[in-house]
Write a protein that holds these residues in place. Structure first.
Motif: not given
Length: 400
Positions: A142-143, A150-151, A163-164, A168-170
């Protein structure tokens, strides 16, 4: 006059990259690139050019050396190439470096195979298995390019203080992995119950390298409409059919094909599908005898069978596509046979052409012998039906 606008999807173009190393000869690299091109074609991607480089080991930063990278970059820019596909698995840092240097989409063999599986999967189980494998593959890579994830959920309450987006993606990916594992556990329990109900019948599984003709053979033996196509991984879902030969019923399963460098995440996620192979009584190992690397493909299948705990099953070697061989080579093969490249126990062997239905009766006889042998081990008092003057009769005496 206004020219009509084409609505046809644009065919993506790609270049392929492989290394020649002490562990991989130039001939092997060539064969692997041909297979990689077939994988790309299966994905709907057109291959424009292949690149190879001789190195002791992959470059830790960019997989290939600096000079070869410049050569690939020049070709990509000149021909506006959409994708660069590497024959080996890339590390997350290599992907980032290559994307920054080449300014195009970067794939490796594992991700390409996962993409094909995601398109081919039809059942709920297969779709969940492939999605789980994809997320497991994506998580360490993940980058910020993945922030679109997030959508998938609402924004309220999703991001904690400070929180970055990447974190959140992770979290979203980990939650999805947990959900898919729970879903697959439920499906696996249902599949296990179904398999338990089949324990009173002999089970035969078709195994082999991808695109060797397993599904075509499944059609012939089961006389059913099973999807078959001259593409890699035409079959991802396992298919089970009841077949009767010489009065004895058994279950025939068509399984997913194996391939070199199969992503480990797929092997793990397809556990329940591979259970069909593990729990089979007899394996039909289908081989494309016309392929130049058929011996290596046999070794790949045998090593994968050993890895999943099915290496000691009784096996019939089915050498398919003899019609594609030159006549002299074909006759020599039929007379001399094929030396097996491993210690895998072989119950029998047969040479066929599933496409032309050549020697299928011989395969049915050999399969019937093995099925009958196993069937009477399970049911020693089974009365085998016989036809005599149009009337059914039975071997042996009927039990009270």
């Amino acid at each position: 006059m206004i020219e009509p606008i084409s609505t046809a999807p644009k065919i993506e173009t790609a270049v392929l990259v492989a290394l020649v190393t002490p562990k991989q000869s130039s001939q092997q690299a060539k064969e692997y690139l041909e297979e990689l091109a077939f994988l790309a074609e299966t994905s709907g991607v057109q291959t424009l050019k292949t690149f190879t480089q001789r190195l002791e080991r992959p470059d830790i930063r960019s997989f290939v050396g600096k000079g070869k990278l410049e050569e690939v970059k020049a070709y990509v820019q000149e021909h506006e190439v959409d994708i660069v596909i590497f024959d080996d698995e890339l590390t997350p840092s290599q992907v980032r470096n290559l994307e920054g240097e080449l300014k195009c989409k970067i794939l490796d063999r594992s991700l390409l195979i996962l993409n094909i599986f995601s398109v081919r999967a039809k059942t709920a189980q297969a779709k969940a298995q492939v999605e789980l494998a994809q997320y497991q593959f994506i998580l360490p890579r993940l980058t910020r390019m993945w922030t679109h994830l997030t959508k998938q959920k609402g924004g309220v309450g999703m991001r904690g203080p400070g929180e970055r987006e990447l974190e959140t993606d992770r979290r979203i990916v980990r939650d999805r992995i947990a959900f898919l594992r729970e879903k697959l556990d439920k499906i696996e329990r249902q599949s296990e119950t179904q398999r338990k109900q089949r324990h009173k019948m002999v089970r035969v599984a078709l195994v082999g390298y991808t695109n060797v003709g397993k599904s075509t053979l499944m059609q012939l033996l089961s006389k059913s409409d099973v999807f078959a196509e001259n593409k890699l991984f035409a079959t991802v879902d396992s298919t089970v059919r009841k077949v009767v030969l010489e009065g004895i019923p058994f279950l025939l399963t068509d399984t997913v094909g194996f391939i070199r460098k199969l992503p480990h995440t797929l092997v793990e996620c397809f556990k329940s599908t591979l259970d069909e192979i593990r729990e089979a009584d007899i394996l039909l190992h289908v081989v494309d005898i016309s392929h130049g690397a058929s011996h290596e493909q046999i070794e790949v299948v045998n090593s994968t069978l050993a890895e999943i705990g099915a290496g000691d099953k009784p096996m019939i070697m089915v050498y398919n596509k003899v019609d594609a061989l030159p006549e002299e080579e074909r006759q020599e093969l039929l007379e001399a046979g094929v030396p097996e490249p491993s210690e895998q126990p072989i119950a029998d062997r047969v040479f066929i052409s599933a496409l032309n239905r050549e020697n299928i009766d011989s395969l049915r006889r050999k399969l019937s012998e093995q099925v009958e042998k196993r069937h009477f081990q399970i049911f020693p008092n089974y009365l085998k039906p016989q036809v005599y003057d149009g009337q059914w009769s039975y071997d042996g005496e009927e039990e009270e």
